[in-house]
Design a protein around this motif. Structure first.
Motif, PDB file in Angstrom:
ATOM      1  N   HIS A 161       0.817  -1.219   0.000  1.00 54.88           N
ATOM      2  CA  HIS A 161       0.000   0.000   0.000  1.00 54.88           C
ATOM      3  C   HIS A 161       0.849   1.266   0.000  1.00 54.88           C
ATOM      4  CE1 HIS A 161       0.711   0.999   4.238  1.00 54.88           C
ATOM      5  NE2 HIS A 161       0.524  -0.284   4.523  1.00 54.88           N
ATOM      6  N   GLN A 183       3.399  10.294   6.103  1.00 55.60           N
ATOM      7  CA  GLN A 183       2.269  10.722   5.266  1.00 55.60           C
ATOM      8  C   GLN A 183       0.981  10.767   6.066  1.00 55.60           C
ATOM      9  OE1 GLN A 183       2.999   7.688   2.096  1.00 55.60           O
ATOM     10  NE2 GLN A 183       2.282   9.329   0.745  1.00 55.60           N
ATOM     11  N   TRP A 184       0.734   9.718   6.819  1.00 59.97           N
ATOM     12  CA  TRP A 184      -0.508   9.659   7.578  1.00 59.97           C
ATOM     13  C   TRP A 184      -0.555  10.760   8.632  1.00 59.97           C
ATOM     14  CZ3 TRP A 184      -5.213   8.490   7.222  1.00 59.97           C
ATOM     15  CH2 TRP A 184      -6.025   8.422   8.349  1.00 59.97           C
ATOM     16  N   VAL A 186       1.756   3.548   2.202  1.00 62.96           N
ATOM     17  CA  VAL A 186       1.489   4.718   3.039  1.00 62.96           C
ATOM     18  C   VAL A 186       2.453   4.725   4.228  1.00 62.96           C
ATOM     19  CG1 VAL A 186      -0.214   5.967   4.416  1.00 62.96           C
ATOM     20  CG2 VAL A 186      -0.938   4.701   2.376  1.00 62.96           C
ATOM     21  N   LEU A 241      -6.123   8.298   1.550  1.00 66.09           N
ATOM     22  CA  LEU A 241      -5.248   7.437   2.351  1.00 66.09           C
ATOM     23  C   LEU A 241      -6.065   6.503   3.238  1.00 66.09           C
ATOM     24  CD1 LEU A 241      -2.297   9.761   3.475  1.00 66.09           C
ATOM     25  CD2 LEU A 241      -2.397   8.162   1.558  1.00 66.09           C
TER      26      LEU A 241
END
Length: 217
Positions: free
Chosen positions: A170, A176-177, A172, A185
Motif C-alpha cells: 500500500h 504521510q498519515w 502509506v 489514504l
C-alpha cells in the motif's frame, strides 16, 4: 548490503515529575550498554508512565532516526544524544518517519517488530524538551518517528543490524498519515487491512471517521 543498524537502545533513566494527568513522565531515556531483552510491552526495565496515550502493545517501542535527530541538532544548535526524543531505539540507515505502516523489521538474531503509527507530540514532550512552541515546530517539521509493536520477542544491543523483512504494497508511510490524513489514504489503508496485508490499531479507525467526516463537509 544492509547498512541499517541500531545506534542505541534507550530506556528510562528516572521518572520525572510532570504536571500532566499521570503526575510523572518516563520520557527521560538514556542509552544502555549490553544486550536488552524486548517483550510485548517493550524493553525490559523500561517504563511507560502513560499507557493510555503512549504505550501498550501497539506502541511498545518508539524509534527515531539519526537523520531526523541531525536535522533538529541543526535547528536547536546543539547535539541531541540518543534518548533526547524519548525514543527507545535510535537508528541509522533506515527511515522511521518514512517507514511504511505495517512494515516489519528484524533486529539482531530474533527480535521482530512491526511499524504501527506516528508519534503525536504532546505537552509533556514540550515540557521535557524545554523549547518554546515545540509541539507546533515538531508537528510542522513532520519528522515524527514511529511506534512499533513486538511480533516476536528477542534480545538486542547497540550495533545490531536492522533488516526490513516485509514492506506492504500500500505504500502509506507513518509520516504521510501524520501530515496528510486524507480520505484517499483512509481508503488505501482500509483496503490493505481488508486484504490482510496489515493490522491497524483501533486509533486508526477512530481517526478514519474524523477524516471522512471532514472530507464530506
Amino acid at each position: 548490503m544492509n547498512t541499517a543498524s541500531l545506534l542505541a537502545v534507550c530506556r528510562v533513566h528516572q521518572l520525572l515529575p510532570d504536571p500532566g494527568n499521570v503526575g510523572v513522565t518516563a520520557i527521560d531515556k538514556r542509552p544502555v550498554e549490553g544486550p536488552v531483552r524486548v517483550h510485548k510491552l517493550g524493553l525490559h526495565g523500561d517504563v511507560q508512565a502513560d499507557r493510555a496515550n503512549h504505550g501498550g502493545e501497539d506502541q511498545a517501542l518508539y524509534a527515531y532516526s539519526q537523520d531526523d535527530a541531525d536535522y533538529w541538532s541543526g535547528e536547536l544548535g546543539r547535539e541531541l544524544a540518543p534518548g533526547f526524543f524519548g525514543e527507545n531505539l535510535r537508528v541509522t540507515g533506515t527511515e522511521t518517519t518514512g517507514a511504511v505502516i505495517g512494515e516489519r523489521w528484524r533486529i539482531g538474531l530474533d527480535l521482530e517488530l512491526e511499524v504501527t503509527s506516528p508519534r503525536v507530540p504532546c505537552a509533556t514532550f514540550q515540557r521535557a524538551i524545554g523549547e518554546p512552541q515545540w509541539v507546533k515546530r515538531f508537528t510542522q517539521a513532520g519528522r515524527v518517528g514511529t511506534y512499533l509493536r513486538v511480533i516476536r520477542a528477542g534480545t538486542i544491543s547497540a550495533g545490531d543490524h536492522i533488516h526490513r523483512t516485509f514492506i506492504p504494497k500500500h505504500g502509506v508511510t507513518v509520516g504521510q498519515w501524520f501530515s496528510e490524513p486524507t480520505a484517499e489514504l483512509v481508503q488505501v489503508l482500509l483496503d490493505a487491512e481488508a486484504d490482510g496485508e496489515i493490522r491497524l490499531q483501533d486509533e486508526y479507525h477512530a481517526k478514519f471517521e474524523k477524516v471522512l467526516r471532514r472530507s464530506d463537509l
